[in-house]
Write a protein that holds these residues in place. Structure first.
Motif, PDB file in Angstrom:
ATOM      1  N   GLU A 503     -21.576  27.289   9.478  1.00  0.00           N
ATOM      2  CA  GLU A 503     -21.875  25.996   8.715  1.00  0.00           C
ATOM      3  C   GLU A 503     -20.629  25.055   8.932  1.00  0.00           C
ATOM      4  OE1 GLU A 503     -22.735  27.139   4.760  1.00  0.00           O
ATOM      5  OE2 GLU A 503     -24.995  27.782   5.215  1.00  0.00           O
ATOM      6  N   GLU A 504     -19.390  25.725   8.859  1.00  0.00           N
ATOM      7  CA  GLU A 504     -18.260  24.899   8.998  1.00  0.00           C
ATOM      8  C   GLU A 504     -18.145  24.483  10.352  1.00  0.00           C
ATOM      9  OE1 GLU A 504     -14.677  27.054   7.972  1.00  0.00           O
ATOM     10  OE2 GLU A 504     -15.022  27.004   5.859  1.00  0.00           O
ATOM     11  N   LYS A 505     -18.711  24.894  11.379  1.00  0.00           N
ATOM     12  CA  LYS A 505     -18.700  24.548  12.647  1.00  0.00           C
ATOM     13  C   LYS A 505     -19.564  23.121  12.952  1.00  0.00           C
ATOM     14  CE  LYS A 505     -17.576  28.614  15.008  1.00  0.00           C
ATOM     15  NZ  LYS A 505     -18.032  29.766  16.146  1.00  0.00           N
ATOM     16  N   VAL A 506     -20.656  23.026  12.001  1.00  0.00           N
ATOM     17  CA  VAL A 506     -21.611  21.933  12.075  1.00  0.00           C
ATOM     18  C   VAL A 506     -20.682  20.811  11.853  1.00  0.00           C
ATOM     19  CG1 VAL A 506     -23.730  20.996  11.241  1.00  0.00           C
ATOM     20  CG2 VAL A 506     -23.507  23.401  11.497  1.00  0.00           C
ATOM     21  N   SER A 507     -20.887  19.674  12.555  1.00  0.00           N
ATOM     22  CA  SER A 507     -20.030  18.393  12.349  1.00  0.00           C
ATOM     23  C   SER A 507     -20.852  17.463  11.382  1.00  0.00           C
ATOM     24  CB  SER A 507     -20.074  17.510  13.623  1.00  0.00           C
ATOM     25  OG  SER A 507     -19.282  18.090  14.876  1.00  0.00           O
ATOM     26  N   PRO A 508     -20.098  16.996  10.613  1.00  0.00           N
ATOM     27  CA  PRO A 508     -20.765  15.956   9.238  1.00  0.00           C
ATOM     28  C   PRO A 508     -21.613  14.825   9.900  1.00  0.00           C
ATOM     29  CG  PRO A 508     -18.474  16.387   8.827  1.00  0.00           C
ATOM     30  CD  PRO A 508     -18.583  16.868  10.402  1.00  0.00           C
ATOM     31  N   THR A 509     -22.869  14.613   9.394  1.00  0.00           N
ATOM     32  CA  THR A 509     -23.597  13.572   9.904  1.00  0.00           C
ATOM     33  C   THR A 509     -23.697  12.417   8.617  1.00  0.00           C
ATOM     34  OG1 THR A 509     -25.481  14.947   9.212  1.00  0.00           O
ATOM     35  CG2 THR A 509     -24.585  14.875  11.552  1.00  0.00           C
ATOM     36  N   ALA A 510     -24.437  11.365   8.961  1.00  0.00           N
ATOM     37  CA  ALA A 510     -24.766  10.458   7.991  1.00  0.00           C
ATOM     38  C   ALA A 510     -25.718   9.344   8.419  1.00  0.00           C
ATOM     39  CB  ALA A 510     -23.462   9.666   7.390  1.00  0.00           C
ATOM     40  N   ASP A 511     -26.523   8.658   7.656  1.00  0.00           N
ATOM     41  CA  ASP A 511     -27.204   7.526   8.044  1.00  0.00           C
ATOM     42  C   ASP A 511     -26.511   6.130   7.832  1.00  0.00           C
ATOM     43  OD1 ASP A 511     -29.231   9.373   8.741  1.00  0.00           O
ATOM     44  OD2 ASP A 511     -30.084   8.916   6.784  1.00  0.00           O
ATOM     45  N   VAL A 512     -26.384   5.092   8.760  1.00  0.00           N
ATOM     46  CA  VAL A 512     -25.892   3.894   8.613  1.00  0.00           C
ATOM     47  C   VAL A 512     -26.947   2.678   8.773  1.00  0.00           C
ATOM     48  CG1 VAL A 512     -25.123   3.933  10.993  1.00  0.00           C
ATOM     49  CG2 VAL A 512     -23.974   2.398   9.441  1.00  0.00           C
ATOM     50  N   LYS A 513     -26.591   1.747   7.702  1.00  0.00           N
ATOM     51  CA  LYS A 513     -27.637   0.787   7.794  1.00  0.00           C
ATOM     52  C   LYS A 513     -26.891  -0.698   7.752  1.00  0.00           C
ATOM     53  CE  LYS A 513     -31.474   3.182   5.546  1.00  0.00           C
ATOM     54  NZ  LYS A 513     -32.216   3.229   3.954  1.00  0.00           N
ATOM     55  N   ILE A 514     -27.539  -1.734   8.510  1.00  0.00           N
ATOM     56  CA  ILE A 514     -26.739  -2.971   8.634  1.00  0.00           C
ATOM     57  C   ILE A 514     -27.892  -3.953   8.100  1.00  0.00           C
ATOM     58  CG2 ILE A 514     -25.297  -4.605   9.981  1.00  0.00           C
ATOM     59  CD1 ILE A 514     -24.140  -1.524   9.934  1.00  0.00           C
ATOM     60  N   LYS A 515     -27.268  -4.785   7.205  1.00  0.00           N
ATOM     61  CA  LYS A 515     -28.140  -5.952   6.850  1.00  0.00           C
ATOM     62  C   LYS A 515     -27.365  -7.098   6.655  1.00  0.00           C
ATOM     63  CE  LYS A 515     -28.879  -5.118   1.836  1.00  0.00           C
ATOM     64  NZ  LYS A 515     -29.731  -4.914   0.821  1.00  0.00           N
ATOM     65  N   LYS A 516     -27.979  -8.605   6.809  1.00  0.00           N
ATOM     66  CA  LYS A 516     -26.974  -9.638   6.401  1.00  0.00           C
ATOM     67  C   LYS A 516     -27.105  -9.856   4.930  1.00  0.00           C
ATOM     68  CE  LYS A 516     -28.686 -11.947  10.937  1.00  0.00           C
ATOM     69  NZ  LYS A 516     -29.439 -13.110  11.416  1.00  0.00           N
ATOM     70  N   THR A 517     -26.060 -10.402   4.542  1.00  0.00           N
ATOM     71  CA  THR A 517     -25.834 -11.154   3.196  1.00  0.00           C
ATOM     72  C   THR A 517     -26.330 -12.440   3.046  1.00  0.00           C
ATOM     73  OG1 THR A 517     -23.484 -11.605   3.686  1.00  0.00           O
ATOM     74  CG2 THR A 517     -23.773  -9.293   3.174  1.00  0.00           C
ATOM     75  N   GLY A 518     -25.840 -12.747   1.894  1.00  0.00           N
ATOM     76  CA  GLY A 518     -26.112 -14.291   1.750  1.00  0.00           C
ATOM     77  C   GLY A 518     -25.589 -15.288   2.612  1.00  0.00           C
ATOM     78  N   LYS A 519     -24.285 -14.742   2.924  1.00  0.00           N
ATOM     79  CA  LYS A 519     -23.478 -15.536   3.969  1.00  0.00           C
ATOM     80  C   LYS A 519     -23.629 -15.348   5.496  1.00  0.00           C
ATOM     81  CE  LYS A 519     -19.814 -15.853   0.570  1.00  0.00           C
ATOM     82  NZ  LYS A 519     -18.285 -15.671   0.248  1.00  0.00           N
ATOM     83  N   ASP A 520     -23.856 -16.702   6.022  1.00  0.00           N
ATOM     84  CA  ASP A 520     -24.363 -16.378   7.584  1.00  0.00           C
ATOM     85  C   ASP A 520     -23.149 -15.634   8.488  1.00  0.00           C
ATOM     86  OD1 ASP A 520     -26.340 -17.978   7.086  1.00  0.00           O
ATOM     87  OD2 ASP A 520     -25.312 -19.910   7.622  1.00  0.00           O
ATOM     88  N   ASN A 521     -21.888 -15.430   7.812  1.00  0.00           N
ATOM     89  CA  ASN A 521     -20.963 -14.752   8.635  1.00  0.00           C
ATOM     90  C   ASN A 521     -20.574 -13.545   8.113  1.00  0.00           C
ATOM     91  OD1 ASN A 521     -19.597 -15.820   6.498  1.00  0.00           O
ATOM     92  ND2 ASN A 521     -17.619 -16.093   7.177  1.00  0.00           N
ATOM     93  N   GLN A 522     -21.261 -12.987   7.447  1.00  0.00           N
ATOM     94  CA  GLN A 522     -21.289 -11.585   7.097  1.00  0.00           C
ATOM     95  C   GLN A 522     -22.133 -10.747   6.887  1.00  0.00           C
ATOM     96  OE1 GLN A 522     -19.872 -11.727   2.695  1.00  0.00           O
ATOM     97  NE2 GLN A 522     -17.835 -12.192   3.280  1.00  0.00           N
ATOM     98  N   VAL A 523     -22.291  -9.327   6.983  1.00  0.00           N
ATOM     99  CA  VAL A 523     -23.049  -8.250   7.154  1.00  0.00           C
ATOM    100  C   VAL A 523     -22.645  -7.010   6.101  1.00  0.00           C
ATOM    101  CG1 VAL A 523     -24.173  -8.776   9.261  1.00  0.00           C
ATOM    102  CG2 VAL A 523     -22.076  -7.092   9.257  1.00  0.00           C
ATOM    103  N   LEU A 524     -23.690  -6.412   5.697  1.00  0.00           N
ATOM    104  CA  LEU A 524     -23.336  -5.299   4.631  1.00  0.00           C
ATOM    105  C   LEU A 524     -23.387  -3.974   5.552  1.00  0.00           C
ATOM    106  CD1 LEU A 524     -22.753  -4.327   1.853  1.00  0.00           C
ATOM    107  CD2 LEU A 524     -25.281  -4.271   1.614  1.00  0.00           C
ATOM    108  N   ILE A 525     -22.504  -3.153   5.329  1.00  0.00           N
ATOM    109  CA  ILE A 525     -22.672  -1.826   6.100  1.00  0.00           C
ATOM    110  C   ILE A 525     -22.831  -0.856   5.012  1.00  0.00           C
ATOM    111  CG2 ILE A 525     -21.565  -0.136   7.796  1.00  0.00           C
ATOM    112  CD1 ILE A 525     -19.858  -2.193   8.937  1.00  0.00           C
ATOM    113  N   LYS A 526     -23.908   0.023   5.007  1.00  0.00           N
ATOM    114  CA  LYS A 526     -24.207   0.690   4.112  1.00  0.00           C
ATOM    115  C   LYS A 526     -24.308   2.098   4.551  1.00  0.00           C
ATOM    116  CE  LYS A 526     -27.763   1.820   0.499  1.00  0.00           C
ATOM    117  NZ  LYS A 526     -29.167   1.600  -0.009  1.00  0.00           N
TER     118      LYS A 526
END
Length: 606
Positions: A503-526
């Motif tokens: 189990e320790e050999k299994v590399s960590p994983t995650a889900d990543v989502k990107i969406k725009k914020t109210g400002k035109d020059n910003q995005v939110l990384i979750k």
């Protein structure tokens, strides 16, 4: 009563015939075994009886059938003919049954006696019933030692040469032959490092019990331990792990971020090699099956044990060019096969320097091929940062190649270290075993080893005494014939502990989502659903870039919330133009300080 006598006679004939066949097969098998493996040891036999035999040389199987199965079938035919010819003569049939039984007992008895003596079973059984604390007292657990690598980590090329001994050189250069069969390898050792001190004569490592066959030697050189399997132990063919309690060269390099590859021309499953190298270091396995599956050789191509060394070194060059383009340092471990007994494999470019001495010609070919490969490596851009280790795996098992070698000559495996990043602390000639290759390899790569000892090995670049220098080779050898409680503990498979390590050999994983914020020059990384993170979380960051060369790369820290979700906002106003496709990679630093790339995605600003 007459019917009963007839039934008893038939049963007696059947049983006596079976006994005669078994005794014959046993006798022919023993004769073939000692002819094929002239230096066979009981510990090697026990190991191969419990290890996978998949991938065995088909020529060897054919040879066994010709020399053992065919004569046994002929004997069966003779017995059946004798029975058929006298089927109406009960008295003669009784004599045939008695003769078969008596002959079977005599042949079996003689065969067992010869085998018992040839394998030195008495000493083996004595060792199996006697414990020694030699290994227990001298073993240094690598997991308890501080090993410090240089900031610029060096690559490693480790070449196991099948059956290669320093013995094959001429007497003037430290060998035992009149004419040097391996002149190129002799030159490599003399120009580099074999720990022969100020002498120009070759020096090599002694083989110890548990290391006298290929898998045992590979295990010994990379773990500093003998591959001793108890005769009453579990079958290696059914195990899911290979000595789970030890730390090996592969484990250490894996923890240091090395890309590791095992390249061999036979099937890696044979002898447990695939299990060992995947279990300790997660090596990428490039064996005979890999070559078939990936179109490196035709699907129906097979010679000798798989494919010949000419192809092996060609594939090695291609793989090295690929590995050298990666960011991580690499370890390419290779095993040659053409010089395997009996008499080796004659490839298309083998010389005939030694006339009808086929094995000498094959050895000479191997010597020349290795030198050509080393010359090629030294011309590559990655050569300056690459250490090369060349070592024979064990003494030859060929039946007659070394029959004229003086019995007082100490046969050792060929050894040399090329482009080592270590300074010798002593100029004396070292007396060492293949166990010493383990810490010496790491030292040659520029690593500093606390105490200069790992496993049963000593760093030969240091001035510290090896166990062979301290105890004497013969004393060390005899002590290692006995059982060790530590070895039993290290080889014992605890399923719960094994699952935990897997189990320790299994590399960590995650889900990543990107969406725009109210400002035109910003995005939110979750980032959410982080899995397989066993050691806690120190920090989490996002790498964001547009340009292919990552010249506009920026790193942004993410905040960690109680629900395990991580968030951050990224300002894109610094990117000119802001429109286009962006890359995002998420990196986590775990509680141990190790970095993991857990997710990656792209998004587009229109």
């Amino acid at each position: 009563m007459k019917k009963k006598h007839k039934i008893i006679l038939v049963i007696g004939l059947v049983l006596s015939t079976i006994l005669a066949l078994l005794a014959s097969l046993l006798a022919f098998s023993a004769k073939w075994m000692f002819k094929t493996w002239t230096n066979l040891t009981m510990d090697e036999l026990v190991y191969h009886l419990t290890a996978p035999l998949e991938g065995t040389n088909t020529d060897m199987i054919k040879d066994y059938c010709n020399e053992c199965a065919v004569p046994t079938i002929l004997i069966l035919g003779c017995i059946l003919f004798a029975i058929a010819a006298n089927r109406k003569h009960a008295g003669i049939l009784k004599k045939i049954a008695i003769a078969c039984s008596a002959g079977a007992i005599a042949v079996a008895g003689i065969t067992v006696g010869v085998t018992w003596s040839g394998l030195d079973v008495s000493n083996y059984m004595k060792g199996q019933s006697t414990y020694s604390t030699f290994i227990d007292d001298n073993y240094v657990d690598p997991s308890s030692v501080n090993i410090t690598f240089p900031e610029q980590k060096r690559n490693l090329i480790y070449i196991f040469l099948e059956s290669m001994e320093m013995t094959y050189a001429d007497k003037e250069n430290g060998g035992a032959f009149k004419q040097n069969v391996i002149p190129e390898l002799t030159q490599l050792a003399q120009e580099n490092e074999d720990f022969s001190g100020k002498s120009n004569k070759l020096n090599g490592g002694y083989s110890m019990p548990g290391t006298t066959w290929t898998m045992g030697a590979m295990f010994g050189q990379t773990s500093g331990l003998p591959l001793n399997i108890s005769i009453d132990g579990n079958s290696m063919d059914t195990q899911d792990s290979f000595f789970p309690g030890i730390t090996t060269l592969g484990d250490i390099l894996q923890n240091e971020g090395y890309s590791q590859t095992l390249l061999i021309g036979s099937e890696a499953t044979f002898g447990g090699r695939k299990l060992y190298f995947t279990d300790h270091g997660q090596y990428d396995i490039m064996d005979y099956n890999y070559a078939q599956d990936n179109g490196l050789i035709p699907e129906d191509y097979k010679v000798w044990w798989g494919y010949e060394d000419e192809k092996l070194f060609g594939f090695a060059k291609e793989k090295l060019l690929e590995l050298s383009q990666q960011d991580n340092p690499f370890n390419l471990t290779m095993l040659t096969v053409d010089t395997h007994f009996e008499d080796g494999y004659v490839c298309d470019i083998c010389p005939d320097t030694f006339g009808d001495n086929q094995y000498a010609n094959v050895m000479a070919c191997s010597s020349r091929r290795v030198k050509e490969f080393i010359d090629w490596v030294q011309q590559q851009d990655f050569a300056a940062d690459t250490t090369i280790v060349i070592s024979g795996d064990h003494q030859t098992m060929d039946s007659d190649f070394c029959e004229d070698v003086d019995k007082d000559y100490e046969r050792r495996v060929y050894t040399t270290y090329i482009n080592a990043d270590a300074e010798k602390q002593t100029e004396k000639k070292r007396k060492y075993t293949i166990f010493d290759d383990f810490p010496t390899t790491l030292s040659a790569m520029g690593a500093e080893i606390e105490g200069d000892r790992l496993g049963l090995g000593t760093n030969l670049f240091s001035a510290k005494e090896t166990l062979s220098e301290k105890e004497g080779v013969t004393v060390e050898y005899n002590k290692m014939l006995k059982k060790s409680k530590l070895m039993e503990k290290l080889s014992d498979i605890d399923e719960e502990e094994y699952r935990r390590k897997e189990e320790e050999k299994v590399s960590p994983t995650a889900d990543v989502k990107i969406k725009k914020t109210g400002k035109d020059n910003q995005v939110l990384i979750k980032v959410e659903n982080i899995e397989h993170l066993k050691k806690g979380l120190q920090s989490i960051t996002a790498a964001v870039w547009k340009n292919e060369d990552q010249s506009d790369l920026q790193w942004v820290n993410l905040a960690v919330f109680e629900n395990g979700i991580c968030k951050t906002k990224v300002d894109l106003s610094n990117y000119e133009p802001m429109q286009g496709e962006y890359n995002v990679h998420i990196y986590i630093i775990d509680g141990k300080g190790d970095a993991h790339n857990v997710a990656g995605t792209t998004f587009e600003i229109k």
